[in-house]
Design an enzyme around this catalytic site. Structure first.
Site, PDB file in Angstrom:
ATOM      1  N   HIS A  82      65.565  45.637  11.459  1.00 48.89           N
ATOM      2  CA  HIS A  82      64.266  46.214  11.797  1.00 48.89           C
ATOM      3  C   HIS A  82      63.502  45.262  12.702  1.00 48.89           C
ATOM      4  O   HIS A  82      63.464  44.064  12.456  1.00 48.89           O
ATOM      5  CB  HIS A  82      63.453  46.458  10.521  1.00 48.89           C
ATOM      6  CG  HIS A  82      62.086  47.009  10.790  1.00 48.89           C
ATOM      7  ND1 HIS A  82      61.866  48.340  11.040  1.00 48.89           N
ATOM      8  CD2 HIS A  82      60.883  46.410  10.885  1.00 48.89           C
ATOM      9  CE1 HIS A  82      60.575  48.532  11.267  1.00 48.89           C
ATOM     10  NE2 HIS A  82      59.953  47.375  11.178  1.00 48.89           N
ATOM     11  N   ASP A 161      53.130  55.469   2.300  1.00 51.66           N
ATOM     12  CA  ASP A 161      52.906  54.708   3.539  1.00 51.66           C
ATOM     13  C   ASP A 161      52.278  55.581   4.613  1.00 51.66           C
ATOM     14  O   ASP A 161      51.395  55.135   5.336  1.00 51.66           O
ATOM     15  CB  ASP A 161      54.218  54.106   4.046  1.00 51.66           C
ATOM     16  CG  ASP A 161      54.005  53.349   5.352  1.00 51.66           C
ATOM     17  OD1 ASP A 161      53.240  52.374   5.338  1.00 51.66           O
ATOM     18  OD2 ASP A 161      54.565  53.769   6.395  1.00 51.66           O
ATOM     19  N   ARG A 168      44.531  53.316   7.286  1.00 52.55           N
ATOM     20  CA  ARG A 168      44.371  51.956   7.831  1.00 52.55           C
ATOM     21  C   ARG A 168      44.019  52.003   9.312  1.00 52.55           C
ATOM     22  O   ARG A 168      43.206  51.223   9.798  1.00 52.55           O
ATOM     23  CB  ARG A 168      45.669  51.158   7.620  1.00 52.55           C
ATOM     24  CG  ARG A 168      45.860  50.716   6.170  1.00 52.55           C
ATOM     25  CD  ARG A 168      47.288  50.229   5.944  1.00 52.55           C
ATOM     26  NE  ARG A 168      47.604  49.067   6.753  1.00 52.55           N
ATOM     27  CZ  ARG A 168      48.835  48.714   7.119  1.00 52.55           C
ATOM     28  NH1 ARG A 168      49.881  49.421   6.733  1.00 52.55           N
ATOM     29  NH2 ARG A 168      49.025  47.641   7.854  1.00 52.55           N
ATOM     30  N   SER A 183      54.373  47.940   3.901  1.00 54.45           N
ATOM     31  CA  SER A 183      54.618  49.151   4.691  1.00 54.45           C
ATOM     32  C   SER A 183      56.034  49.117   5.282  1.00 54.45           C
ATOM     33  O   SER A 183      56.807  50.074   5.154  1.00 54.45           O
ATOM     34  CB  SER A 183      53.564  49.241   5.807  1.00 54.45           C
ATOM     35  OG  SER A 183      53.900  50.191   6.774  1.00 54.45           O
ATOM     36  N   LYS A 187      59.772  51.124   3.581  1.00 56.75           N
ATOM     37  CA  LYS A 187      60.607  52.057   4.346  1.00 56.75           C
ATOM     38  C   LYS A 187      62.048  51.564   4.436  1.00 56.75           C
ATOM     39  O   LYS A 187      62.996  52.346   4.356  1.00 56.75           O
ATOM     40  CB  LYS A 187      60.002  52.281   5.742  1.00 56.75           C
ATOM     41  CG  LYS A 187      58.745  53.146   5.662  1.00 56.75           C
ATOM     42  CD  LYS A 187      58.035  53.272   6.990  1.00 56.75           C
ATOM     43  CE  LYS A 187      57.227  52.044   7.317  1.00 56.75           C
ATOM     44  NZ  LYS A 187      56.290  52.178   8.423  1.00 56.75           N
TER      45      LYS A 187
HETATM   46  N1  URA Z   1      54.698  48.759  11.222  1.00 57.89           N
HETATM   47  C1  URA Z   1      54.717  49.411  10.033  1.00 57.89           C
HETATM   48  O1  URA Z   1      55.667  50.131   9.748  1.00 57.89           O
HETATM   49  N2  URA Z   1      53.688  49.257   9.199  1.00 57.89           N
HETATM   50  C2  URA Z   1      52.631  48.475   9.476  1.00 57.89           C
HETATM   51  O2  URA Z   1      51.747  48.374   8.660  1.00 57.89           O
HETATM   52  C3  URA Z   1      52.608  47.813  10.707  1.00 57.89           C
HETATM   53  C4  URA Z   1      53.662  47.972  11.559  1.00 57.89           C
END
Ligand code: URA
Ligand code: CA
Length: 439
Positions: A82, A161, A168, A183, A187
């Protein structure tokens, strides 16, 4: 405990228990805790932070808010990668095929690009015919046959999320290390991988603009992975300038094909960062004992063409026209190409990757809002990097244009992204640090 008491507790800087975090997040997802209380709590987190235990508990509750991918029918260690988001960052299309060619299993859920950063799904879709909307069965079957597959995140992956991020975004609470780390990691964990390699970007084009912030985010994410039983390594890399020379979807796929065809030098930053990330994926997959052995295997897979064949196999499995493997230029056929020259001479002292990403976006390569469509063929190719000499007679970049509406703005953004100095500056490093669980 009432939501207001949890807001007060975090406001005082006290640690929350797992049951408190669970009650708050589940209450928010169900709609029992209103947006304003969730926003107030997240703002308190921005100021007071969370300890490792709280951050892992938050991540776990977020994972459990939705469906998780079950990769248990695939053999071997499933490894994912990632990136926190970059410009000209096409490493996934290089790494996933090379790791698969070395025997690894890469089952990856990816996202789309937003704003100045690109997304792997958009890049894949620049290949005619490719569809990344797969069922879980199709996805698993492609991984079983080829060793790799990339698909879009399923709709019900980490709903907490999606709801938290939307809030946010409009309440000034994006830039908090525990909130970003939970976050991202929720995932990744919900996507089912056993091992995760994170590319944490730092610099002008990144979420974390300074190295200490990037290191803190990397350590927090590695710590969450360890606490949740996933082998996790983070590499901190530079995002002061685009990683590759190409910025745009088809253009980046073309660059990945060229790299896998052995056409880029080993000193190329995209090559260097891709090899480093892939080497950690091989080590975590227990297919190499250390970085050195892993890099030798990866170099062999590149030289033999095995990596390129894996990319071709994945594109074919996704329904794509694989003639681009032999003719990558076909991915960026545009009406007009225009060279961009600077008005100054000297050396490139600094670049701002974000502005270069915006220039590509203005040409139609990226989205300003989720609803925007993109043009797969357009974007730009940089001819120069930080530290190089420039003259007024040599173009710094070439623009690939179909719709000329915002070309002047794109040129202005590109020029504004580049600072020229009379003295030759030091070349900025591409890799700053590697964070492992032991640290
Ligand atoms: N990328 C994400 O998936 N979440 C965040 O909070 C910031 C960047
Ligand atoms: Ca280190």
């Amino acid at each position: 405990m009432r939501a207001v008491d949890m807001i007060l507790k975090k406001k005082r800087g006290e640690a929350m228990s797992q049951p408190e975090i669970e009650a708050l997040i589940n209450g928010f997802v169900k709609g029992d805790v209103p947006d304003y209380q969730m926003a107030a709590w997240m703002m308190a987190v921005c100021f007071q932070g969370m300890n490792g235990e709280e951050t892992a508990a938050l991540t776990d509750v977020m994972v459990k808010s939705g469906e998780t991918a079950d990769l248990s029918t695939l053999s071997g260690i499933k490894v994912d990668k990632h990136s926190t988001g970059g410009v000209g960052d096409t490493t996934t299309l290089v790494i996933a095929p090379l790791v698969a060619a070395c025997g690894g299993t890469v089952a990856k859920m990816s996202g789309r690009g937003l704003g100045h950063t690109g997304g792997t799904l958009d890049k894949l879709e620049s290949v005619p015919g490719v569809s990344i909307e797969l069922t879980m069965e199709q996805f698993l079957s492609i991984v079983r046959d080829t060793g790799l597959c990339v698909m879009g995140q399923t709709a019900d992956l980490v709903p907490a999320d999606k709801l938290m991020y939307a809030l946010r975004d409009v309440t000034g609470t994006v830039s908090s290390i525990p909130l970003i780390a939970s976050s991202v990691m929720s995932k990744k964990i919900a996507s089912g991988a056993d091992a995760i390699v994170l590319d944490v970007k730092t610099g002008s084009g990144a979420f974390m603009q300074t190295l200490p912030e990037a290191r803190a985010l990397a350590k927090t994410m590695v710590d969450i992975g360890s606490r949740m039983g996933r082998k996790t390594v983070a590499v901190i890399t530079d995002m002061n300038q685009p990683l590759g020379m190409a910025v745009g979807n088809g253009l980046e796929v073309k660059e990945a094909i060229e790299l896998l065809s052995g056409k880029l030098p080993k000193t190329d930053p995209l090559y260097e960062v891709s090899m480093l990330l892939a080497s950690h994926m091989l080590v975590l997959s227990e297919l190499a004992s250390d970085e050195k052995e892993a890099k030798a295997k990866l170099a062999a897979a590149l030289e033999s063409g095995a990596g390129l064949r894996k990319l071709k196999a994945m594109l074919a499995a996704l329904g794509g026209d694989t003639s681009c493997i032999d003719d990558p230029e076909s991915l960026c056929a545009v009406r007009e190409k225009r060279d961009v020259y600077l008005d100054e001479e000297g050396y490139i002292a600094a670049m701002q990757a974000e502005k270069i990403g915006v220039a590509a976006q203005l040409l139609g390569a990226g989205r300003a809002t989720k609803a925007d469509s993109i043009d797969p063929a357009v974007g730009l190719v940089m001819h120069k990097r930080q530290g190089m000499q420039v003259s007024k007679a040599e173009p710094v970049a070439a623009l690939y244009i179909n719709d000329a509406t915002h070309v002047e703005d794109a040129i202005a953004a590109l020029k504004a992204a580049i600072t020229v100095s009379a003295e030759q500056p030091n070349a900025a490093p591409m890799v700053y640090d590697v964070i492992t669980a032991a640290e």
